[in-house]
Design an enzyme around this catalytic site. Structure first.
Site, PDB file in Angstrom:
ATOM      1  CG  ASP A  44      35.794  40.805  38.031  1.00 31.27           C
ATOM      2  OD1 ASP A  44      34.788  40.231  37.588  1.00 31.27           O
ATOM      3  OD2 ASP A  44      36.031  40.899  39.242  1.00 31.27           O
ATOM      4  CG  ASP A  45      31.869  40.937  35.874  1.00 29.42           C
ATOM      5  OD1 ASP A  45      32.160  39.764  36.127  1.00 29.42           O
ATOM      6  OD2 ASP A  45      31.115  41.617  36.597  1.00 29.42           O
ATOM      7  CB  CYS A  84      33.903  36.282  40.888  1.00 30.86           C
ATOM      8  SG  CYS A  84      33.396  37.817  40.091  1.00 30.86           S
ATOM      9  NE  ARG A  88      37.748  36.449  40.154  1.00 33.36           N
ATOM     10  CZ  ARG A  88      38.406  37.446  39.563  1.00 33.36           C
ATOM     11  NH1 ARG A  88      39.708  37.575  39.773  1.00 33.36           N
ATOM     12  NH2 ARG A  88      37.784  38.311  38.792  1.00 33.36           N
ATOM     13  CE  LYS A 141      36.508  39.476  42.250  1.00 32.18           C
ATOM     14  NZ  LYS A 141      35.325  39.744  41.422  1.00 32.18           N
ATOM     15  CG  HIS A 143      35.805  36.749  44.928  1.00 28.58           C
ATOM     16  ND1 HIS A 143      34.881  37.207  44.005  1.00 28.58           N
ATOM     17  CD2 HIS A 143      35.099  36.541  46.074  1.00 28.58           C
ATOM     18  CE1 HIS A 143      33.684  37.270  44.566  1.00 28.58           C
ATOM     19  NE2 HIS A 143      33.790  36.876  45.816  1.00 28.58           N
ATOM     20  CB  SER A 166      33.355  41.450  44.075  1.00 24.39           C
ATOM     21  OG  SER A 166      33.460  40.252  43.354  1.00 24.39           O
ATOM     22  CG  HIS A 243      32.786  43.148  39.334  1.00 23.26           C
ATOM     23  ND1 HIS A 243      32.057  43.923  40.207  1.00 23.26           N
ATOM     24  CD2 HIS A 243      32.395  41.863  39.559  1.00 23.26           C
ATOM     25  CE1 HIS A 243      31.261  43.152  40.924  1.00 23.26           C
ATOM     26  NE2 HIS A 243      31.453  41.891  40.546  1.00 23.26           N
ATOM     27  CG  ASP A 295      35.796  37.013  36.236  1.00 25.95           C
ATOM     28  OD1 ASP A 295      35.491  37.705  35.248  1.00 25.95           O
ATOM     29  OD2 ASP A 295      35.398  37.261  37.392  1.00 25.95           O
ATOM     30  CG  ASN A 296      32.309  36.188  35.147  1.00 27.55           C
ATOM     31  OD1 ASN A 296      32.727  35.992  36.291  1.00 27.55           O
ATOM     32  ND2 ASN A 296      31.838  37.369  34.772  1.00 27.55           N
ATOM     33  CE  LYS A 316      29.080  38.467  37.646  1.00 27.97           C
ATOM     34  NZ  LYS A 316      29.632  39.623  38.388  1.00 27.97           N
TER      35      LYS A 316
END
Length: 474
Positions: A44-45, A84, A88, A141, A143, A166, A243, A295-296, A316
């Site tokens: 994540d991130d 996010c 996803r 996660k 989301h 998150s 994240h 994810d990004n 991001k």
């Protein structure tokens, strides 16, 4: 007489051994003919430049590096969105989220007060694989909706263990959001975020102890592998880190030269190593594909608590390369053809590729945006993907065709990288020679822009925008 008995005995023993060998070989063939297991490890991130094998000079990621050396390292692998929720949703459905309503111009992601989630009409990769006999687990996660009807167990997963949104949400400390992050790292506590940890549909811990959550995700993954090793399985392991807020176990705190952010990644890497070791111990490594991506891009406004996009521009929230191009590592010693892949790939392609490798039919009643990468993964053939659409919400901001990327709209995020700007004509970059997106070459490449415009016209002629699932709140 004794000699005859001995010869007879030897003949019988030999015959039995031949039969046992044949049976063993048959059983082995059945196991080998079983469709492959799949594990997607989703950070994540995470930034494009955050792993050792992607050039980071101080974060130590030996297990991910080894995965890349033994498998395939993709240099042009993309998340389907720069934040996010839509990212996803796109991974699990193989579809641009403008089609499903899982992206919005009014709210970029789902929140604890959101009333909707992934529509039941969407087909997830887990649902695809369950149709052909897979055991499925979502760990980490989610989301994609925190209400029961939207949780993983109602979207094709047999088992769920993780947080529903998150890890910075449900903040209970009465300090404005952006002011809160100006505190020293030691002042930020896991108890400040009332994020629930769930098993299936039940909350088992609140607030979730995020200091130990990375290790627990790894252990849950290992447990699921061991319990389901006799059948094909699919595990979607979606870490809620790096994240912010960043938390790490005592074992890894202060370990990395990169500080807390590096500590977090080195703990994730350690977990990856334990998962790979488990696959080998259980004899599953030759029939399992493990993918690692994110994810990004990195949340750069958090400075040292955010990651690095390497040479790529921005991070991001943006449709610059740093917002959506990610590490893409595919490992599977019995399946994956090792090598460096420069062709295009997307997280949406996992839906199509894994469905086909598992023997599941691709849905014909909807547009699927994922490509089948199996020939590239298994044999090293060129990637069939040659185009990418960069959406922000429901607006198309940029398009990549081959090496060329045209920006029709650019916009920064989180107070960085500029205000929204419409470009007519678009600005154009050759990402092969200019991955930093520094030198506009639109003026001398009108033919390329024309080709991209025709591609957009074709794309939009078949586009039906889904009902906004993110805007409604309780």
């Amino acid at each position: 007489m004794n000699i005859k008995i001995n010869v007879l005995s030897l003949t019988v023993i030999f015959s039995v051994l031949v039969c046992l060998t044949a049976i063993q070989k048959t059983l082995g063939q059945d196991k080998n003919n079983r469709p492959p297991n799949f594990i997607i490890i989703f950070a994540d991130d995470l930034g494009y430049g955050d792993l050792g094998v992607y050039g980071h000079p101080s974060i130590q990621t030996p297990n991910l590096d080894q995965m890349a050396y033994e498998g395939q390292k993709w240099t042009n692998f993309y998340a389907a969105a720069s934040v996010c929720t839509p990212s996803r949703a796109a991974l699990l459905t193989g579809r641009l989220t403008v089609r499903s309503g899982m992206s919005s111009n009014k709210r970029r992601v789902l929140y604890p007060n959101s009333s909707k989630g992934l529509p039941a009409t969407e087909i997830t990769l887990a649902e695809q694989l369950k149709e052909v006999g897979y055991k499925t687990a979502c760990i980490g996660k989610w989301h994609l909706g925190h209400k029961e009807q939207y949780l993983p167990t109602n979207n094709g997963f047999d088992y769920y263990y993780g947080i529903p949104y998150s890890n910075d949400m449900d903040k209970v400390v009465d300090i404005p959001y952006w002011e809160y992050w100006k505190q020293p790292d030691d002042a930020i506590k896991t108890s400040h975020f009332n994020v629930p940890l769930m098993r299936n549909t039940e909350i088992i811990e609140r607030p979730a102890n995020q200091n130990t959550i990375t290790g627990r995700y790894t252990n849950e993954t290992i447990s699921f592998i061991k319990k389901n090793k006799e059948s094909p399985f699919f595990i979607y392991l979606a870490h809620n880190l790096p994240h912010i807020p960043l938390f790490v176990s005592k074992e890894f705190k202060g370990k990395s030269k990169r500080g807390l952010y590096g500590d977090v990644l080195e703990e994730i890497d350690h977990g990856v190593g334990k998962i790979i070791a488990t696959l080998k111990e259980e004899g599953l490594e030759n029939n399992t594909i493990v993918v690692f991506t994110s994810d990004n891009g990195p949340w750069l406004s958090f400075k040292l608590n955010g990651g690095s996009a390497g040479i790529l521009r921005a991070g991001k929230g943006t449709t610059w390369e740093g917002g959506m191009r990610e590490p893409g590592i595919f490992w599977g010693p019995g399946l994956i053809e090792p090598g460096l892949v420069n062709g295009l790939g997307s997280t949406m392609d996992l839906f199509t590729t894994f469905s086909i490798l598992a023997g599941a039919k691709i849905p014909e009643d909807r547009i699927i945006d994922g490509y089948d990468l199996s020939e590239t993964l298994l044999h090293g053939d060129p990637s069939p993907r040659n185009k990418l659409f960069y959406y922000r919400g429901i607006d198309l901001y940029a398009v990549r065709l081959g090496d060329y990327k045209a920006h029709f709209i650019t916009q920064g995020e989180y107070g960085e990288f500029g205000k929204k700007e419409v470009h007519n004509p678009p600005i154009l970059y050759n990402l092969s020679t200019d991955p930093e997106e520094r030198f506009d070459i639109a003026h001398e490449n009108s033919k390329i822009i024309k080709e991209i415009n025709l591609l957009i016209s074709e794309h939009k002629s078949k586009l039906v925008i889904g009902q906004d699932q993110l805007v409604e709140i309780e």
